[in-house]
Design a protein around this motif. Structure first.
Motif, PDB file in Angstrom:
ATOM      1  N   ILE A 161      36.763  24.927  -0.288  1.00 45.70           N
ATOM      2  CA  ILE A 161      38.263  24.191  -0.333  1.00 45.70           C
ATOM      3  C   ILE A 161      38.896  23.762   0.850  1.00 45.70           C
ATOM      4  N   GLU A 162      39.509  22.656   0.491  1.00 42.25           N
ATOM      5  CA  GLU A 162      40.110  21.947   1.970  1.00 42.25           C
ATOM      6  C   GLU A 162      41.209  22.952   2.695  1.00 42.25           C
ATOM      7  N   PRO A 163      41.317  22.994   3.977  1.00 42.52           N
ATOM      8  CA  PRO A 163      42.442  23.601   4.327  1.00 42.52           C
ATOM      9  C   PRO A 163      43.569  22.779   4.219  1.00 42.52           C
TER      10      PRO A 163
ATOM     11  N   THR B 120      41.500  21.829 -14.661  1.00 40.95           N
ATOM     12  CA  THR B 120      40.862  22.729 -13.660  1.00 40.95           C
ATOM     13  C   THR B 120      41.261  22.392 -12.250  1.00 40.95           C
ATOM     14  N   THR B 121      41.245  23.112 -11.271  1.00 41.51           N
ATOM     15  CA  THR B 121      41.649  22.702 -10.091  1.00 41.51           C
ATOM     16  C   THR B 121      40.323  22.260  -9.352  1.00 41.51           C
ATOM     17  N   ALA B 122      39.271  22.844  -9.755  1.00 44.28           N
ATOM     18  CA  ALA B 122      37.844  22.656  -8.885  1.00 44.28           C
ATOM     19  C   ALA B 122      37.354  21.543  -9.494  1.00 44.28           C
ATOM     20  N   GLN B 123      36.386  20.586  -8.909  1.00 38.27           N
ATOM     21  CA  GLN B 123      35.340  19.745  -9.416  1.00 38.27           C
ATOM     22  C   GLN B 123      34.126  20.596  -9.345  1.00 38.27           C
TER      23      GLN B 123
ATOM     24  N   ILE C 130      37.420  21.893  -4.299  1.00 37.11           N
ATOM     25  CA  ILE C 130      38.878  22.072  -4.324  1.00 37.11           C
ATOM     26  C   ILE C 130      39.833  21.338  -3.297  1.00 37.11           C
ATOM     27  N   GLY C 131      40.331  19.952  -3.682  1.00 33.31           N
ATOM     28  CA  GLY C 131      40.863  19.166  -2.898  1.00 33.31           C
ATOM     29  C   GLY C 131      42.455  19.235  -2.840  1.00 33.31           C
TER      30      GLY C 131
ATOM     31  N   PHE D 254      44.033  16.902  -7.879  1.00 33.01           N
ATOM     32  CA  PHE D 254      43.883  17.439  -9.294  1.00 33.01           C
ATOM     33  C   PHE D 254      45.457  17.509 -10.065  1.00 33.01           C
ATOM     34  N   CYS D 255      46.383  16.829  -9.326  1.00 31.91           N
ATOM     35  CA  CYS D 255      47.579  16.837  -9.753  1.00 31.91           C
ATOM     36  C   CYS D 255      47.898  16.176 -11.073  1.00 31.91           C
ATOM     37  N   LYS D 256      46.979  15.245 -11.261  1.00 35.06           N
ATOM     38  CA  LYS D 256      47.390  14.625 -12.983  1.00 35.06           C
ATOM     39  C   LYS D 256      47.278  15.633 -14.112  1.00 35.06           C
TER      40      LYS D 256
END
Length: 329
Positions: A188-190, A229-232, A246-247, A253-255
Motif C-alpha cells: 500500500i502506498e502511504p 476492487t481496490t487492489a491490482q 493499492i495505489g 482505482f477511483c473510476k
C-alpha cells in the motif's frame, strides 16, 4: 423495492467501511502521531447507531461491510456487534481489518460467526523493526495470529504499507508469505493521513511497485478480479496465494470505486479524500427517521466527486491533516 445506490457518475455503491473506534494500541508513524487526541465514547457512534445505519444501508444495496478502526478490538463488545451485523438481511460479506495484536482470543468466535475475511496489518518480518514502526514489541503474537487464522480457514490478506528506507528491503520477503500460504499480500502506498501536514509522497508509487515485482518475480501475471476492487492483484509461478498493489495516494482505482465510509464519529465519507459530507450522528440523535437519513445519503452520493484528486482539491485545498485512525483505515 428501493432503487440501487448509485452515484452521479453511475458507480454502484455496495461496500461500506464502518469504523468503530479511533483508538489503537499501536503507534504506527504513518497512521497517527503519538500525541493523538481520542474522542470520548459519547462522541462515537454507539453500537445501536452503527447497527441501525448498516441495516438501513443494506436495504439500499450495501452487501459488503468491513469493520475498521483504529484497532476494532480496542473497543469492548465488538463481537456482539459482529453478530448483529452478520444477521442483517442483505449483508453477504462481513470482514474485519485488525493489527492482529488483540484478536487472537476471539479467533474461534470469528470463525463461528462466519467472518468472510481478515485484513491484518504487517509491515515487516523483523521483530525489532516491528517495534520501531509500531512502538510495541508484539511481532510474535501477530505472526501467531496470522498462522492461526489461516489454519482456521478464514481468508486472510496482509496489508503492508511501503515505507521508503524503512521496509523497502523486505518487499520480496513479505511477498513470499503468499508463496507458502494461500493469502494475498498487498503493498500500500502511504497516504497523507498521519496527522501531519508535512506529508511527502513516496518514491514507491504503484507503477514502481509493479515494475519492481515484475523484475524480481519473473512470470508475474495480473489476475482477473471480479467487479470493483481496490487492489491490482498479481500471481507468481509457484505461489499458493497472490500479491496486490493499492495505489491509495496515486488514486488509481477511483473510476470503479464502489465504497463509502462512516467514521467513528459518524461522518459519511463518499471518498477517502473528502472531509466528510454528512453528519450521520447528528441526524440520528436529532431523531431523523430512516427515510430522511436515506434521502440525505442519496443526495450526497448525487454530488460525489469523480476521483480523490477532485475531492482533495475541494476539501482543505488538497491537503489533509487528519489521521487514518480518525477516518477508519
Amino acid at each position: 423495492m428501493r432503487q440501487p445506490l448509485v452515484d452521479n457518475f453511475g458507480r454502484k455503491i455496495n461496500y461500506l467501511r464502518l469504523a468503530v473506534t479511533d483508538r489503537c494500541n499501536l503507534n504506527c508513524r504513518y497512521c497517527r502521531p503519538a500525541s493523538s487526541h481520542f474522542d470520548t465514547r459519547r462522541e462515537l457512534l454507539s453500537y445501536e447507531e452503527l447497527t441501525r445505519l448498516t441495516r438501513l444501508l443494506a436495504a439500499m444495496g450495501i452487501s459488503k461491510v468491513r469493520l475498521t478502526g483504529g484497532e476494532p478490538f480496542v473497543r469492548n463488545g465488538l463481537i456482539d456487534l459482529l453478530r448483529h451485523l452478520r444477521s442483517l438481511p442483505g449483508i453477504k460479506q462481513l470482514a474485519l481489518t485488525t493489527n492482529g495484536t488483540l484478536a487472537g482470543p476471539h479467533l474461534d468466535t470469528l470463525r463461528q460467526i462466519g467472518l468472510d475475511g481478515l485484513n491484518i496489518s504487517l509491515d515487516t518480518l523483523s521483530p525489532n523493526r516491528f517495534a520501531e514502526i509500531t512502538g510495541h514489541d508484539l511481532f510474535g503474537g501477530v505472526m501467531d495470529f496470522i498462522k492461526a487464522a489461516i489454519s482456521a480457514g478464514i481468508p486472510v490478506k496482509i496489508n503492508a504499507v511501503v515505507q521508503d528506507g524503512i521496509n523497502t528491503d523486505e518487499l520480496i520477503a513479505l511477498a513470499r508469505l503468499a508463496e507458502k500460504w494461500p493469502i494475498q499480500v498487498r503493498f500500500i502506498e502511504p497516504m497523507p493521513f498521519n496527522g501531519d501536514k508535512g506529508f511527502q509522497a513516496t518514491e514507491w508509487a504503484i507503477v514502481r511497485l509493479r515494475d519492481f515485482f515484475s523484475r524480481e518475480l519473473p512470470g508475474l501475471v495480473e489476475a482477473v478480479a471480479p467487479g470493483a476492487t481496490t487492489a491490482q492483484v498479481f500471481r507468481a509461478p509457484g505461489f499458493a496465494g497472490a500479491i496486490g498493489f493499492i495505489g491509495g495516494y496515486s488514486r488509481s482505482f477511483c473510476k470503479q470505486c464502489n465504497k463509502i465510509r462512516i467514521t467513528p464519529q459518524g461522518m459519511l465519507k463518499t471518498c477517502l479524500y473528502d472531509d466528510g459530507v454528512l453528519n450521520l450522528k447528528e441526524l440520528l440523535r436529532d431523531g431523523a427517521a430512516d427515510h430522511e437519513v436515506e434521502a440525505m445519503i442519496r443526495q450526497c452520493l448525487g454530488h460525489r466527486q469523480p476521483n480523490g484528486f477532485a475531492a482533495a482539491a475541494l476539501h482543505q485545498g488538497g491537503r489533509q491533516a487528519c489521521s487514518m485512525s480518525s477516518i477508519g483505515g
